[in-house]
Design a protein around this motif. Structure first.
Motif, mmCIF file in Angstrom:
data_model
loop_
_atom_site.group_PDB
_atom_site.id
_atom_site.type_symbol
_atom_site.label_atom_id
_atom_site.label_comp_id
_atom_site.label_asym_id
_atom_site.label_seq_id
_atom_site.Cartn_x
_atom_site.Cartn_y
_atom_site.Cartn_z
ATOM 1 N N MET A 166 33.713 51.342 42.338
ATOM 2 C CA MET A 166 33.390 50.105 41.618
ATOM 3 C C MET A 166 34.055 48.932 42.338
ATOM 4 O O MET A 166 35.265 48.707 42.201
ATOM 5 C CB MET A 166 33.855 50.208 40.168
ATOM 6 N N LYS A 167 33.271 48.188 43.121
ATOM 7 C CA LYS A 167 33.814 47.119 43.974
ATOM 8 C C LYS A 167 33.779 45.748 43.306
ATOM 9 O O LYS A 167 34.124 44.748 43.945
ATOM 10 C CB LYS A 167 33.029 47.067 45.287
ATOM 11 N N ASP A 168 33.379 45.692 42.028
ATOM 12 C CA ASP A 168 33.280 44.409 41.335
ATOM 13 C C ASP A 168 34.281 44.292 40.198
ATOM 14 O O ASP A 168 34.137 43.416 39.334
ATOM 15 C CB ASP A 168 31.863 44.217 40.787
ATOM 16 N N VAL A 169 35.283 45.135 40.203
ATOM 17 C CA VAL A 169 36.270 45.113 39.130
ATOM 18 C C VAL A 169 37.623 45.555 39.672
ATOM 19 O O VAL A 169 37.706 46.447 40.520
ATOM 20 C CB VAL A 169 35.821 46.020 37.955
ATOM 21 N N ALA A 170 38.677 44.884 39.191
ATOM 22 C CA ALA A 170 40.045 45.254 39.549
ATOM 23 C C ALA A 170 40.855 45.386 38.267
ATOM 24 O O ALA A 170 40.463 44.876 37.209
ATOM 25 C CB ALA A 170 40.673 44.203 40.463
ATOM 26 N N PHE A 171 41.978 46.092 38.352
ATOM 27 C CA PHE A 171 42.863 46.263 37.194
ATOM 28 C C PHE A 171 44.306 46.031 37.617
ATOM 29 O O PHE A 171 44.772 46.597 38.604
ATOM 30 C CB PHE A 171 42.751 47.672 36.603
ATOM 31 N N ILE A 172 44.987 45.186 36.837
ATOM 32 C CA ILE A 172 46.412 44.900 37.018
ATOM 33 C C ILE A 172 47.169 45.487 35.835
ATOM 34 O O ILE A 172 46.633 45.583 34.734
ATOM 35 C CB ILE A 172 46.637 43.375 37.067
ATOM 36 N N LYS A 173 48.427 45.849 36.061
ATOM 37 C CA LYS A 173 49.291 46.287 34.961
ATOM 38 C C LYS A 173 50.281 45.180 34.612
ATOM 39 O O LYS A 173 50.882 44.567 35.488
ATOM 40 C CB LYS A 173 50.063 47.552 35.349
ATOM 41 N N ASP A 174 50.451 44.938 33.309
ATOM 42 C CA ASP A 174 51.436 43.947 32.880
ATOM 43 C C ASP A 174 52.807 44.615 32.792
ATOM 44 O O ASP A 174 52.944 45.808 33.092
ATOM 45 C CB ASP A 174 50.984 43.265 31.578
ATOM 46 N N PRO A 175 53.875 43.893 32.416
ATOM 47 C CA PRO A 175 55.215 44.506 32.409
ATOM 48 C C PRO A 175 55.366 45.723 31.511
ATOM 49 O O PRO A 175 56.263 46.546 31.726
ATOM 50 C CB PRO A 175 56.109 43.350 31.928
ATOM 51 N N ASP A 176 54.511 45.859 30.486
ATOM 52 C CA ASP A 176 54.568 47.020 29.608
ATOM 53 C C ASP A 176 53.609 48.125 30.019
ATOM 54 O O ASP A 176 53.526 49.150 29.335
ATOM 55 C CB ASP A 176 54.266 46.599 28.162
#
Length: 313
Positions: A285-295
């Motif tokens: 899936m090249k049209d979506v990214a995911f980041i993690k927040d501090p929790d």
């Protein structure tokens, strides 16, 4: 062109559901409608995007990525017939909820009760008589609050707003820094409750006329509420953190921010050394990214197709 965080939107909150038919029916009772469905039979799951879409809604008719206040329901095939499948609704050890704002608070709650909706808290329960919590078919809590201008006429679901999503955070300082500096949000309102030992912080992408930490937020869509319980960030407390919704048993999945230029936004995040769950270049899936927040909560990042065309959603 460099990315501009003032053009970002807090687009949706994703919840995993056991039975999509029951869940869609519930959110339609709240006045939402399915504005998009993305089937993924190759991966055995479907996505349902629900939002307020009447002529009185904030973003009526907009592309689903060019909105705030969406609920995304994720259905993994077969869960509806699996008696052993359970949802982590986030409130067995209270973590999170979503919130709608309504025009006639009492009448809106009466309407839901008459329709057989279960309540965690009715308006008449406890000391807080200006807030109620309904339960969706999976046990997720739906907070119900009043819009600023209450009416005495029967409630109209066309006027409702999907106001905010709430997550509990271990450190208010770390989370506020992340969501304001990294994600580009503005702290619009703070509510401190020292007697109850918790604080609430309401963040969003600031609109014209809004004042930092002084804005009335009940009429907004696209807000994030951070709940901080005193002492959870104390190293001596032994508190290890909250369930992020994506470890077993799963439930709440993520919030999603849509951006003006996905490649430029991800390049900026890379420069800020974010904790990636998935870069654009990872996987199929090249049209979506995911980041993690501090929790450890996931934040999906997607192109706002109302600004720049990228994907065929």
């Amino acid at each position: 062109m460099a990315t501009d965080t003032s053009r970002y939107k807090l687009n949706h909150t994703m919840l995993r559901v056991k039975d999509p038919v029951e869940s869609v029916k519930f959110y339609e009772l709240l006045g939402m409608k399915v504005i998009n469905k993305i089937p993924n039979p190759q991966w055995s799951f479907d996505l349902y995007f629900l939002a307020y879409d009447s002529p009185k809604a904030e973003s009526a008719g907009n592309h689903w990525t060019d909105r705030e206040g969406i609920v995304e329901l994720t259905h993994n095939y077969g869960t509806e017939s699996n008696p052993e499948y359970t949802i982590n609704n986030g409130n067995d050890e209270p973590h999170r909820d979503i919130c709608i704002a309504v025009d006639n608070l009492q009448n809106a709650c009466d309407r839901l009760e008459e329709a057989g909706v279960a309540f965690k808290k009715k308006l008449s329960d406890g000391r807080m008589r200006h807030i109620a919590f309904a339960k969706d078919p999976n046990g997720y809590w739906v907070e119900i609050i009043g819009l600023k201008d209450q009416v005495i006429t029967p409630t109209e679901v066309e006027t409702y707003r999907m106001n905010h999503s709430m997550i509990r955070v271990k450190s208010a300082t770390e989370s506020l820094k992340f969501y304001t500096e990294t994600m580009g949000m503005t702290l619009l309102r703070t509510h401190k409750s020292p007697e109850a030992k918790f604080d609430l912080y309401f963040l969003g992408y600031k609109r014209e006329g809004e004042v930092e930490n002084e804005t009335l937020t009940s009429d907004r869509e696209g807000l994030l509420e951070l709940t901080y319980n005193y002492g959870t960030d104390d190293p001596e407390s032994g508190f290890m953190g909250y369930h992020d919704g994506n470890t077993e048993p799963q439930g709440f999945g993520h919030i999603c921010v849509t951006v003006d230029d996905l490649d430029a936004a991800c390049e900026r995040f890379e420069g800020l050394n974010v904790n990636w769950k998935k870069r654009l270049t990872d996987g199929k899936m090249k049209d979506v990214a995911f980041i993690k927040d501090p929790d450890g909560y996931w934040i999906e990042v997607v192109q706002n197709e109302g600004i720049k065309k990228r994907a065929d959603w």
